[in-house]
Design a protein around this motif. Structure first.
Motif, PDB file in Angstrom:
ATOM      1  N   SER A 134       0.845  -1.187   0.000  1.00 29.14           N
ATOM      2  CA  SER A 134       0.000   0.000   0.000  1.00 29.14           C
ATOM      3  C   SER A 134       0.884   1.242   0.000  1.00 29.14           C
ATOM      4  O   SER A 134       2.116   1.147   0.015  1.00 29.14           O
ATOM      5  CB  SER A 134      -0.919  -0.008   1.221  1.00 29.14           C
ATOM      6  N   LYS A 170      -9.356   1.575   2.087  1.00 29.41           N
ATOM      7  CA  LYS A 170      -8.516   2.586   2.737  1.00 29.41           C
ATOM      8  C   LYS A 170      -7.042   2.377   2.418  1.00 29.41           C
ATOM      9  O   LYS A 170      -6.261   3.312   2.475  1.00 29.41           O
ATOM     10  CB  LYS A 170      -8.729   2.554   4.250  1.00 29.41           C
ATOM     11  N   ARG A 171      -6.668   1.131   2.093  1.00 26.03           N
ATOM     12  CA  ARG A 171      -5.270   0.819   1.760  1.00 26.03           C
ATOM     13  C   ARG A 171      -5.210   0.047   0.436  1.00 26.03           C
ATOM     14  O   ARG A 171      -4.951  -1.143   0.416  1.00 26.03           O
ATOM     15  CB  ARG A 171      -4.631  -0.021   2.861  1.00 26.03           C
ATOM     16  N   ASP A 225       1.510   3.259   2.342  1.00 19.29           N
ATOM     17  CA  ASP A 225       2.344   3.356   3.542  1.00 19.29           C
ATOM     18  C   ASP A 225       3.336   2.196   3.645  1.00 19.29           C
ATOM     19  O   ASP A 225       3.911   1.960   4.696  1.00 19.29           O
ATOM     20  CB  ASP A 225       1.471   3.451   4.802  1.00 19.29           C
ATOM     21  N   SER A 259       2.941  -1.006   3.668  1.00 17.19           N
ATOM     22  CA  SER A 259       2.582  -2.232   4.376  1.00 17.19           C
ATOM     23  C   SER A 259       2.270  -3.323   3.345  1.00 17.19           C
ATOM     24  O   SER A 259       1.719  -3.057   2.277  1.00 17.19           O
ATOM     25  CB  SER A 259       1.386  -1.995   5.294  1.00 17.19           C
TER      26      SER A 259
END
Length: 128
Positions: free
Chosen positions: A10, A69-70, A12, A14
């Protein structure tokens, strides 16, 4: 023989999904290689033909982003030798000139039919 590891991440960074596959370039004996190069020397020298090898790997056949969201926004691809101690250093070198990443959504049955049967659809479409 080499290992291809593909990670979907993602924004971020992750990890969302991971895939590992072994792959191998098709073997060509020295005699076959020399014979092929001798027969194709002129096209090879002039640049009409190249000595590239292509490997297609299917890593995530049915991956779907479930977390809105991801979403997946980064793809990491790493190549390596699965057991480095078993291979001499000269065989551990992988040279890549270009790569291509394809992604998209899965097609439903009608889309798949129209994509794979263009000629018959065009024939039936002109008949109607």
């Amino acid at each position: 023989v080499f290992m291809v590891k593909v990670d979907l991440r993602s924004s971020d960074r992750s990890l969302l999904a991971s895939s590992k596959q072994h792959s191998m370039l098709p073997y060509e004996s020295t005699m076959v290689s020399l014979s092929r190069k001798a027969l194709l020397i002129l096209p090879l020298i002039s640049g009409l033909l190249s000595e590239t090898r292509t490997i297609t790997l299917l890593c995530f056949d049915s991956y779907v982003d479930v977390d809105e969201k991801r979403p997946a926004s980064l793809v990491e691809v790493s190549l390596g030798v699965p057991n480095p101690a078993a291979f001499p250093a000269t065989l551990q070198t992988i040279q890549i000139h270009s790569a291509e990443l394809r992604y998209g959504k899965e097609m439903n049955a009608a889309q798949s039919f129209f994509r794979n049967w263009r000629s018959s659809c065009a024939f039936f479409g002109t008949m109607v």
